[in-house]
Scaffold this motif. Structure first.
Motif, PDB file in Angstrom:
ATOM      1  N   UNK A 182     -58.298  62.902  38.659  1.00 57.44           N
ATOM      2  CA  UNK A 182     -57.388  62.494  39.791  1.00 57.44           C
ATOM      3  C   UNK A 182     -59.248  61.775  41.240  1.00 57.44           C
ATOM      4  N   UNK A 183     -59.151  61.036  41.629  1.00 56.68           N
ATOM      5  CA  UNK A 183     -60.777  60.208  42.441  1.00 56.68           C
ATOM      6  C   UNK A 183     -60.959  61.388  43.410  1.00 56.68           C
ATOM      7  N   UNK A 184     -61.749  61.633  44.155  1.00 58.15           N
ATOM      8  CA  UNK A 184     -62.607  62.556  45.526  1.00 58.15           C
ATOM      9  C   UNK A 184     -61.711  61.945  46.536  1.00 58.15           C
ATOM     10  N   UNK A 185     -60.962  62.719  47.348  1.00 49.24           N
ATOM     11  CA  UNK A 185     -60.215  61.710  48.737  1.00 49.24           C
ATOM     12  C   UNK A 185     -61.514  62.666  49.697  1.00 49.24           C
ATOM     13  N   UNK A 186     -61.932  61.470  50.302  1.00 44.40           N
ATOM     14  CA  UNK A 186     -63.097  61.932  51.757  1.00 44.40           C
ATOM     15  C   UNK A 186     -62.569  61.999  52.735  1.00 44.40           C
ATOM     16  N   UNK A 187     -63.213  62.238  53.850  1.00 41.58           N
ATOM     17  CA  UNK A 187     -63.220  62.393  55.561  1.00 41.58           C
ATOM     18  C   UNK A 187     -64.496  61.545  55.910  1.00 41.58           C
ATOM     19  N   UNK A 188     -63.626  59.910  56.264  1.00 41.89           N
ATOM     20  CA  UNK A 188     -64.846  59.763  56.853  1.00 41.89           C
ATOM     21  C   UNK A 188     -65.683  60.109  58.173  1.00 41.89           C
ATOM     22  N   UNK A 189     -67.128  60.309  58.115  1.00 48.06           N
ATOM     23  CA  UNK A 189     -67.321  60.915  59.414  1.00 48.06           C
ATOM     24  C   UNK A 189     -67.736  59.851  60.697  1.00 48.06           C
ATOM     25  N   UNK A 190     -67.602  59.059  60.107  1.00 51.97           N
ATOM     26  CA  UNK A 190     -67.205  57.436  61.411  1.00 51.97           C
ATOM     27  C   UNK A 190     -66.316  57.374  61.925  1.00 51.97           C
ATOM     28  N   UNK A 191     -65.108  57.499  61.727  1.00 49.21           N
ATOM     29  CA  UNK A 191     -64.157  56.817  61.745  1.00 49.21           C
ATOM     30  C   UNK A 191     -62.802  58.268  61.677  1.00 49.21           C
ATOM     31  N   UNK A 192     -62.730  59.261  60.529  1.00 49.10           N
ATOM     32  CA  UNK A 192     -61.697  60.723  60.878  1.00 49.10           C
ATOM     33  C   UNK A 192     -60.814  60.298  59.567  1.00 49.10           C
ATOM     34  N   UNK A 193     -61.062  58.503  59.033  1.00 48.78           N
ATOM     35  CA  UNK A 193     -60.069  57.903  58.058  1.00 48.78           C
ATOM     36  C   UNK A 193     -60.245  59.196  56.896  1.00 48.78           C
ATOM     37  N   UNK A 194     -59.178  58.883  55.793  1.00 49.79           N
ATOM     38  CA  UNK A 194     -59.064  59.367  54.576  1.00 49.79           C
ATOM     39  C   UNK A 194     -59.174  58.403  53.880  1.00 49.79           C
ATOM     40  N   UNK A 195     -61.271  58.438  53.012  1.00 51.53           N
ATOM     41  CA  UNK A 195     -60.592  57.874  51.899  1.00 51.53           C
ATOM     42  C   UNK A 195     -60.781  57.611  50.053  1.00 51.53           C
ATOM     43  N   UNK A 196     -60.953  57.466  48.814  1.00 49.96           N
ATOM     44  CA  UNK A 196     -62.338  57.779  48.496  1.00 49.96           C
ATOM     45  C   UNK A 196     -63.500  57.540  48.424  1.00 49.96           C
TER      46      UNK A 196
END
Length: 62
Positions: free
Chosen positions: A24-38
């Motif tokens: 499965x793809x790795x989900x990360x947290x955006x350092x700019x806005x804090x939203x989860x993204x691939x």
């Protein structure tokens, strides 16, 4: 009756083995806005990628 040595081709077996290890793809947290993204994609919430603005809201609307 004849008995085949190989029932599947080597290429077909290799394709099956390649897909067995898919993850499965790795989900990360955006350092700019804090939203989860691939990971390794542009953040859908703010449009940033690796600390730079990749997609602006004006470009998406046009």
């Amino acid at each position: 009756m004849a008995h085949p040595k190989r029932r599947q081709s080597k290429t077909r077996t290799a394709k099956r083995r390649t897909h067995d290890v898919a993850v499965a793809p790795t989900v990360a947290i955006c350092p700019n806005c804090g939203a989860p993204y691939i990971y390794h994609t542009v953040c859908g919430a703010c449009g940033y990628y690796r600390g730079k603005l990749a997609v602006s809201k004006e470009t998406e609307e046009a």
